[in-house]
Design a protein around this motif. Structure first.
Motif, mmCIF file in Angstrom:
data_model
loop_
_atom_site.group_PDB
_atom_site.id
_atom_site.type_symbol
_atom_site.label_atom_id
_atom_site.label_comp_id
_atom_site.label_asym_id
_atom_site.label_seq_id
_atom_site.Cartn_x
_atom_site.Cartn_y
_atom_site.Cartn_z
ATOM 1 N N UNK A 272 -3.392 8.296 -6.198
ATOM 2 C CA UNK A 272 -2.640 7.032 -6.128
ATOM 3 C C UNK A 272 -3.625 5.870 -6.020
ATOM 4 N N UNK A 273 -4.124 5.449 -7.146
ATOM 5 C CA UNK A 273 -5.100 4.356 -7.171
ATOM 6 C C UNK A 273 -4.408 3.070 -7.590
ATOM 7 N N UNK A 274 -4.590 1.987 -6.825
ATOM 8 C CA UNK A 274 -3.967 0.720 -7.233
ATOM 9 C C UNK A 274 -4.601 0.181 -8.504
ATOM 10 N N UNK A 275 -3.793 -0.466 -9.333
ATOM 11 C CA UNK A 275 -4.303 -1.091 -10.547
ATOM 12 C C UNK A 275 -5.151 -2.302 -10.170
ATOM 13 N N UNK A 276 -5.983 -2.803 -11.098
ATOM 14 C CA UNK A 276 -6.777 -4.006 -10.791
ATOM 15 C C UNK A 276 -5.911 -5.174 -10.343
ATOM 16 N N UNK A 277 -4.755 -5.365 -10.966
ATOM 17 C CA UNK A 277 -3.862 -6.463 -10.570
ATOM 18 C C UNK A 277 -3.344 -6.252 -9.148
ATOM 19 N N UNK A 278 -2.940 -5.015 -8.838
ATOM 20 C CA UNK A 278 -2.464 -4.717 -7.487
ATOM 21 C C UNK A 278 -3.577 -4.885 -6.467
ATOM 22 N N UNK B 119 -3.567 -7.280 -3.168
ATOM 23 C CA UNK B 119 -3.860 -6.761 -1.836
ATOM 24 C C UNK B 119 -4.964 -7.565 -1.157
ATOM 25 N N UNK B 120 -5.991 -7.913 -1.910
ATOM 26 C CA UNK B 120 -7.087 -8.700 -1.347
ATOM 27 C C UNK B 120 -6.626 -10.102 -0.965
ATOM 28 N N UNK B 121 -5.769 -10.703 -1.786
ATOM 29 C CA UNK B 121 -5.237 -12.025 -1.474
ATOM 30 C C UNK B 121 -4.392 -11.974 -0.200
ATOM 31 N N UNK B 122 -3.567 -10.946 -0.070
ATOM 32 C CA UNK B 122 -2.747 -10.805 1.136
ATOM 33 C C UNK B 122 -3.631 -10.608 2.369
ATOM 34 N N UNK B 123 -4.691 -9.811 2.233
ATOM 35 C CA UNK B 123 -5.596 -9.587 3.359
ATOM 36 C C UNK B 123 -6.266 -10.885 3.791
ATOM 37 N N UNK B 124 -6.713 -11.687 2.805
ATOM 38 C CA UNK B 124 -7.330 -12.967 3.143
ATOM 39 C C UNK B 124 -6.305 -13.926 3.746
ATOM 40 N N UNK B 125 -5.087 -13.911 3.224
ATOM 41 C CA UNK B 125 -4.061 -14.835 3.692
ATOM 42 C C UNK B 125 -3.683 -14.576 5.144
ATOM 43 N N UNK B 126 -3.673 -13.306 5.553
ATOM 44 C CA UNK B 126 -3.317 -13.034 6.941
ATOM 45 C C UNK B 126 -4.328 -13.645 7.905
ATOM 46 N N UNK B 127 -5.622 -13.653 7.512
ATOM 47 C CA UNK B 127 -6.641 -14.282 8.360
ATOM 48 C C UNK B 127 -6.538 -15.803 8.306
ATOM 49 N N UNK C 109 0.831 -1.202 0.000
ATOM 50 C CA UNK C 109 0.000 0.000 0.000
ATOM 51 C C UNK C 109 0.866 1.253 0.000
ATOM 52 N N UNK C 110 1.974 1.206 0.710
ATOM 53 C CA UNK C 110 2.901 2.333 0.696
ATOM 54 C C UNK C 110 3.502 2.522 -0.700
ATOM 55 N N UNK C 111 3.799 1.415 -1.388
ATOM 56 C CA UNK C 111 4.321 1.507 -2.751
ATOM 57 C C UNK C 111 3.292 2.176 -3.660
ATOM 58 N N UNK C 112 2.014 1.804 -3.494
ATOM 59 C CA UNK C 112 0.954 2.449 -4.275
ATOM 60 C C UNK C 112 0.952 3.953 -4.012
ATOM 61 N N UNK C 113 1.218 4.331 -2.755
ATOM 62 C CA UNK C 113 1.229 5.743 -2.387
ATOM 63 C C UNK C 113 2.521 6.448 -2.772
#
Length: 333
Positions: free
Chosen positions: A211-217, A221-229, A71-75
């Protein structure tokens, strides 16, 4: 400075809730206290699964740190990975252990630590807030599946509810997404705390528009969020399995959601008391012996809460005293 009545009342409420939840847990375990002690004194706890639980818990936090880094890279703030991980671990410790104000103190600490390492304030606020929002939304979307796994919802209803929540989340995100390019923001107001807060929110919104993330990014991000749970849930399953007692996957899922709900409502630091009571109730109700369930709860909360908190506070001291190697290298553009 005298303590405000509101804060004193909050601390008293925290203590009362913790004691009540602890009393409930003791009542549940009472008849099988001997079983729990025997399990701890003997060779009943599986060391391999306990170590696996610790590895899974650490991996969950590292994945969250990687989510924050991306997310920081996106920013536009490409800090070294170890710096972002250190700030994430430290902020997590503050958030989960400071009474009454931990909810705000943890993110505020993380934002300040990032700003001291060259990240613009708006980018720091946006990245910290976005990481929390994305992971929370993903958990809410996945929650009906866990409830269905516990037998409290039909499977079809659980899948349907998760799908509906996902669609709603996408719709709300589309409605809230800033339109067009960034809009200029006036000079910062320094008169009141509310004015400064509104300025900061406005500047963060402008930053989000630019600073909007691309669809791939976004997908990553969603995969990482799910993986942490998923990793944290697997940590709980490993802790329960380490007792060698019978359990069901559904009880683990429902107990896990009870823990996360207790943490989210913030009545006590890290959900202390409520989290243990809820997880214990879910396991015992599903047929796990109370003594073994109590040991599993102690293992999980120790591995996923107390140990990371202790490590996080050590990192806080290190960041405060001398910083993290490479942290002062600045933000690479």
């Amino acid at each position: 400075m005298p303590r405000s009545p509101h804060r004193a009342g909050r601390i008293a409420l925290t203590a009362l809730v913790t004691l009540a939840a602890a009393g409930l847990a003791v009542q549940q375990v009472g008849p099988d206290t001997a079983g729990a002690l025997q399990l701890l004194r003997g060779s009943g706890v599986d060391a391999v699964r306990t170590v696996a639980a610790a590895v899974l818990s650490a991996a969950s936090l590292l994945v969250y740190g990687e989510l924050h880094r991306r997310l920081l890279v996106v920013a536009g703030a490409d800090l070294p990975g170890r710096t972002v991980q250190a700030v994430t671990v430290a902020g997590n410790a503050v958030s989960l252990t400071v009474p009454t104000v931990g909810t705000a103190a943890g993110p505020a600490y993380a934002v300040r630590a990032l700003c001291r390492r060259g990240v613009p304030t708006a980018a720091a606020v946006w990245s910290v807030g976005a990481a929390a929002v994305v992971t929370s939304v993903v958990l809410v979307v996945l929650a009906p599946l866990g409830i269905a796994a516990g037998g409290l919802l039909p499977v079809a209803a659980g899948i349907g509810a998760s799908t509906l929540l996902a669609v709603l989340a996408v719709g709300v995100a589309a409605l809230l997404r800033p339109r067009g390019g960034p809009h200029p923001v006036g000079p910062t107001r320094t008169g009141t705390l509310g004015g400064r807060a509104r300025d900061l929110v406005a500047r963060s919104s402008v930053w989000a528009a630019a600073h909007r993330p691309s669809p791939r990014t976004t997908a990553v991000l969603l995969v990482l969020a799910a993986l942490t749970w998923v990793l944290d849930l697997a940590c709980l399953a490993a802790c329960v399995g380490a007792t060698r007692a019978p359990f069901t996957a559904g009880a683990v899922a429902v107990g896990y959601l009870a823990v996360q709900a207790s943490i989210a409502i913030r009545l006590t630091p890290g959900g202390a008391g409520l989290a243990e009571a809820g997880l214990l109730a879910a396991l015992v109700t599903a047929g796990t012996p109370a003594g073994a369930a109590a040991v599993a709860v102690a293992l999980y909360r120790g591995i996923s809460w107390l140990v990371p908190a202790a490590v996080g506070w050590v990192v806080v001291l290190l960041l405060t005293a001398r910083g993290v190697p490479g942290a002062d290298s600045g933000t690479r553009r």
